[in-house]
Design a protein around this motif. Structure first.
Motif, PDB file in Angstrom:
ATOM      1  N   GLU A 123       0.808  -1.220   0.000  1.00  0.00           N
ATOM      2  CA  GLU A 123       0.000   0.000   0.000  1.00  0.00           C
ATOM      3  C   GLU A 123       0.843   1.272   0.000  1.00  0.00           C
ATOM      4  N   HIS A 124       2.120   1.159   0.305  1.00  0.00           N
ATOM      5  CA  HIS A 124       2.977   2.342   0.388  1.00  0.00           C
ATOM      6  C   HIS A 124       3.462   2.812  -0.980  1.00  0.00           C
ATOM      7  N   LYS A 125       3.227   2.029  -1.998  1.00  0.00           N
ATOM      8  CA  LYS A 125       3.652   2.411  -3.351  1.00  0.00           C
ATOM      9  C   LYS A 125       2.412   2.765  -4.160  1.00  0.00           C
ATOM     10  N   GLY A 126       2.239   4.046  -4.413  1.00  0.00           N
ATOM     11  CA  GLY A 126       1.073   4.538  -5.134  1.00  0.00           C
ATOM     12  C   GLY A 126       0.927   3.945  -6.524  1.00  0.00           C
ATOM     13  N   ARG A 127       2.043   3.649  -7.153  1.00  0.00           N
ATOM     14  CA  ARG A 127       1.969   3.106  -8.514  1.00  0.00           C
ATOM     15  C   ARG A 127       1.416   1.684  -8.544  1.00  0.00           C
ATOM     16  N   LYS A 128       1.311   1.054  -7.370  1.00  0.00           N
ATOM     17  CA  LYS A 128       0.789  -0.297  -7.300  1.00  0.00           C
ATOM     18  C   LYS A 128      -0.684  -0.335  -6.911  1.00  0.00           C
ATOM     19  N   GLU A 129      -1.358   0.824  -6.929  1.00  0.00           N
ATOM     20  CA  GLU A 129      -2.743   0.901  -6.472  1.00  0.00           C
ATOM     21  C   GLU A 129      -3.651  -0.087  -7.202  1.00  0.00           C
TER      22      GLU A 129
END
Length: 164
Positions: A123-129
């Motif tokens: 969840e800390h990586k926005g690009r992995k939403e």
């Protein structure tokens, strides 16, 4: 009296070959204090169990266990796979290995997926939403058990800590 060396005992070696193994066996005596009984295993699968929280442990991989089996901890709206920061203290908890009879509408805890890094969930990586949403939507407890086999854990080999 001299004991037979079973590694050199041909009938034993023939039996192992007929079984299709070259490995020697590992046996553990049954102890109901550390091993699930057949009744407990059935209850965990069919309806879950309520027990004092101090009987639930956590393994080094952060998953939860009861005796020699990984379990899920079932809450009101979600179920926990690990000792995540969203897990609230309670005197008594409900545990299970299957959710169908316990709470089929419960969803998996996102914080647990984060802690375990399950299938790359982060969840800390926005690009992995989008990816995270797919992992969450496609989550299956049966698939989780393939990656983290529920049974047996070897309590002597795995470090088990209390939840608190």
């Amino acid at each position: 009296m001299e004991l037979v060396d079973f590694l050199q005992f041909e009938p034993f070696n023939e039996m192992r070959a007929s079984m299709g193994t070259d490995q020697l066996g590992y046996f553990e005596l049954f102890d109901p204090n550390i091993h699930l009984t057949g009744e407990e295993r059935s209850q965990l699968e069919r309806q879950g169990m309520s027990l004092p929280s101090h009987q639930v442990g956590r393994l080094l991989d952060h998953t939860l266990c009861y005796k020699n089996t990984r379990i899920v901890l079932v809450g009101a709206g979600c179920y926990h796979l690990s000792h995540c920061d969203q897990l609230t203290a309670a005197e008594e908890v409900t545990i299970a290995t299957s959710l169908h009879p316990v709470n089929p509408l419960a969803s998996v805890c996102k914080a647990c997926l984060q802690l375990l890094g399950y299938q790359g969930y982060d969840e800390h990586k926005g690009r992995k939403e989008g990816y995270n949403a797919r992992v969450l939507a496609d989550f299956s407890l049966q698939e989780f058990w393939r990656e983290y086999p529920p049974y047996p854990i070897k309590r002597g080999r795995e470090l088990v800590k209390a939840l608190d």
